[in-house]
Design an enzyme around this catalytic site. Structure first.
Site, PDB file in Angstrom:
ATOM      1  NE  ARG A 319      -2.104   1.743   3.575  1.00 28.26           N
ATOM      2  CZ  ARG A 319      -2.792   1.927   4.683  1.00 28.26           C
ATOM      3  NH1 ARG A 319      -4.100   1.763   4.684  1.00 28.26           N
ATOM      4  NH2 ARG A 319      -2.178   2.236   5.796  1.00 28.26           N
ATOM      5  CD  GLU A 416      -8.686   3.983   2.926  1.00 31.92           C
ATOM      6  OE1 GLU A 416      -8.666   3.490   4.063  1.00 31.92           O
ATOM      7  OE2 GLU A 416      -7.657   4.360   2.338  1.00 31.92           O
ATOM      8  CB  CYS A 487      -6.956  -5.008   4.016  1.00 27.92           C
ATOM      9  SG  CYS A 487      -7.132  -3.303   3.457  1.00 27.92           S
TER      10      CYS A 487
END
Ligand code: PEP
Ligand code: MG
Length: 556
Positions: A319, A416, A487
């Site tokens: 990430r 998100e 995640c």
């Protein structure tokens, strides 16, 4: 009997008398000079590191090796030297210099920085003890160690056969002492306000590292609690051990990929030992933390390559840095923001400072080439729309061209930001995978700051709004065959894992400590049952009700 509530830092339960560790303080009566004390401290730390390595704990041993480097840090020693030159005693000087360096780290408010601050204080206290010719602390009987803020080296130094548990007034679950306690299997609770005053003079304590509490003088009630926990714990361990070699699947064999969330190359061996099929989230922020200047391409590439090499054939999702906002860094110039979570965070920083992200992208491409991974998985955080994806893709293409390696990264995104779900069909056309960050998605959907303890109950991702969002993401991803992973913390919660599987999520990534419980939960339902539960939860009036329905079915 009095109960103090803190934060659970390492699971388990123990009852034992307290051993209160007083913080180091200057005496003004040094026995040896600063240089000799530094040499002695480095020797002790190297010895402790070797001891941990011999015990099969290489990652934990590296924490102490890093402390040995800190002990010899020229900046720290120069700050202490200046104080000595001004007439301060050597032990006071090193404590003050350590405090100053730690305070600087703590000012940055991030939990990970605070954890490094504890390491610096620890190193300074060790040098101060060496200056005074004092021996390191010892336990004389089986005890629960009580301290303001314990340090990894002290944890490692104490006779572990006598260390029944840890109770800290300060600290955080991400402090190295907590990480080490978890690795050594010592129950620990941190953040216990008023602990030192309360525990002084107590005959016995109970530490409950699952519930995050400490009981003073637990008596018969405490012993009963301990006996009950031990029976349950043994049964749970047996059940989880039996599943260790099994893949993550429902009772009727529907497979879900099991990924590990890691924060540094130090975490890879534990994740592999626990049976991770890959890394679903490598939070790269750590490479940037605890530094005064941005890490260069080589430094970053070395860290990423190590993780890629450790995982070999298994996929690793790297990430991109999620910094800015609530995670400031000394070398990133941020404007003060009234709402940092809604501010210039993560990839949004690239608009102001593209070189920061470009350097990281080049480092990932270089690392993949070094580790011989031709198609690394890169994940962009905080993506709101197609424009965000395209901006990152342009920088990525430039990075590939600049490095000149035959590497073609796959670009996926964290889901998100709620807008990403609204336009998920557009995004699905341009990304390789979706990975839902339920921590941020929940806070943004429900407008409930994830750092605000007063809103803790509103941050449960079992809320129907979060579940419906994930269901609609899965539906948007399906026509293009884009896999949907999760995640965020929800994936490591047995209740969440079952519902996510029922919603059609194909990969769950979590801290390896959650593997056993999640495998057990999923193995207890068929896919049809998980789907039924998920469908029912979509219509729940609130998160607590949905959670209750699933918990009842799973008997957790
Ligand atoms: C999330 O938001 O769910 C997530 C996994 O990312 P982080 O917790 O690092 O923001
Ligand atoms: Mg996030």
């Amino acid at each position: 009997m009095k109960t103090l509530r803190g934060v659970a830092a390492a699971p388990g339960m123990a009852v034992a008398p307290p051993a209160v560790l007083e913080p180091a303080s200057g005496t003004g009566a040094p026995l040896i000079g600063l240089d000799a004390a530094v040499t002695e401290s480095c020797r002790q730390l190297d010895l402790l590191a070797a001891r941990l390595r011999d015990r099969g704990l290489p990652d934990e041993s590296e924490i102490l090796e890093a402390q040995a480097l800190m002990a010899a840090d020229p900046q720290l020693l120069e700050a202490a030297g200046q104080r000595i030159a001004a007439g301060m005693a050597a032990d006071d000087a090193i404590l003050a210099a350590g405090e100053e360096a730690a305070a600087l780290l703590e000012e940055l408010t991030d939990e990970l920085f605070a954890a490094r601050a504890a390491d610096v204080r620890d190193v300074a206290a060790r040098i101060a003890r060496a200056v005074r010719g004092e021996a390191p602390p010892r336990l004389s009987r089986r005890s629960i160690l009580v301290a303001r803020d314990l340090t990894p080296s002290t944890t490692a130094e104490l006779d572990q056969s006598l260390l029944a548990g840890l109770a800290l007034e300060g600290g955080s679950p991400t402090a190295h002492a907590a990480i080490l306690a978890r690795a050594l299997g010592i129950p620990a609770v941190v953040g216990l306000a008023g602990l030192l005053a309360a525990a002084n003079g107590a005959a016995e304590l109970l530490v409950d590292g699952n519930a995050g509490l400490v009981m003073l003088e637990p008596g018969a009630e405490g012993r009963q609690r301990l006996a009950h926990w031990e029976t349950e714990h043994d049964a749970r361990l047996d059940a989880e051990r039996a599943l260790h070699d099994r893949l993550l699947a429902t009772a009727d064999g529907h497979r879900v990929m099991l990924g590990a969330n890691i924060g540094s190359p130090h975490d890879t061996s534990a994740a592999l030992r626990a049976g991770a099929e890959g890394v679903g989230l490598f939070r790269t922020e750590f490479v940037f933390m605890g530094r005064r200047r941005a890490p260069d391409e080589q430094t970053q590439a070395a860290a990423y390559a190590q993780v890629l090499r450790d995982f070999g054939e298994r996929p690793v999702v790297i990430r991109l840095m999620d910094i800015g906002g609530d995670k400031p860094l000394p070398f990133v110039v941020l404007e003060p923001e009234p709402n940092p979570f809604l501010g210039v965070r993560a990839i949004r920083l690239a608009e102001r400072d593209p070189e920061l992200l470009s350097t990281q992208l080049r480092a990932v491409v270089r690392a993949a080439a070094e580790a011989d991974v031709p198609r690394p998985l890169i994940m962009a955080p905080m993506v709101a729309d197609l424009a965000d994806v395209r901006r990152v893709r342009t920088l990525l293409d430039e990075a590939v061209a600049a490095v000149g390696a035959a590497v073609t990264p796959q670009l996926g995104i964290m889901v998100e930001v709620p807008s990403a779900i609204v336009v998920a069909d557009q995004l699905a056309a341009e990304v390789a995978f979706f990975s839902v960050g339920t921590n941020d998605l929940t806070q943004y959907l429900l407008a409930a700051d994830r750092t605000n303890a007063a809103l803790a109950e509103r941050q449960d991702p079992m809320h129907p709004a979060v579940l419906r969002s994930i269901a609609s993401l899965v539906a948007a991803a399906a026509p293009r065959g884009v896999p949907v992973a999760v995640c965020g913390e929800m994936g490591g919660d047995p209740v969440g894992a079952v519902v996510l599987t029922g919603l059609g999520v194909s990969e769950l990534s979590m801290g390896p400590a959650s593997f056993g419980a999640v495998k057990r939960a999923l193995a207890s339902v068929t896919l049809a049952e998980a789907q039924e539960l998920a469908t029912r939860c979509l219509d729940a009036p609130d998160a607590a009700t949905a959670r209750g329905w699933v918990s009842e079915r799973l008997a957790v």
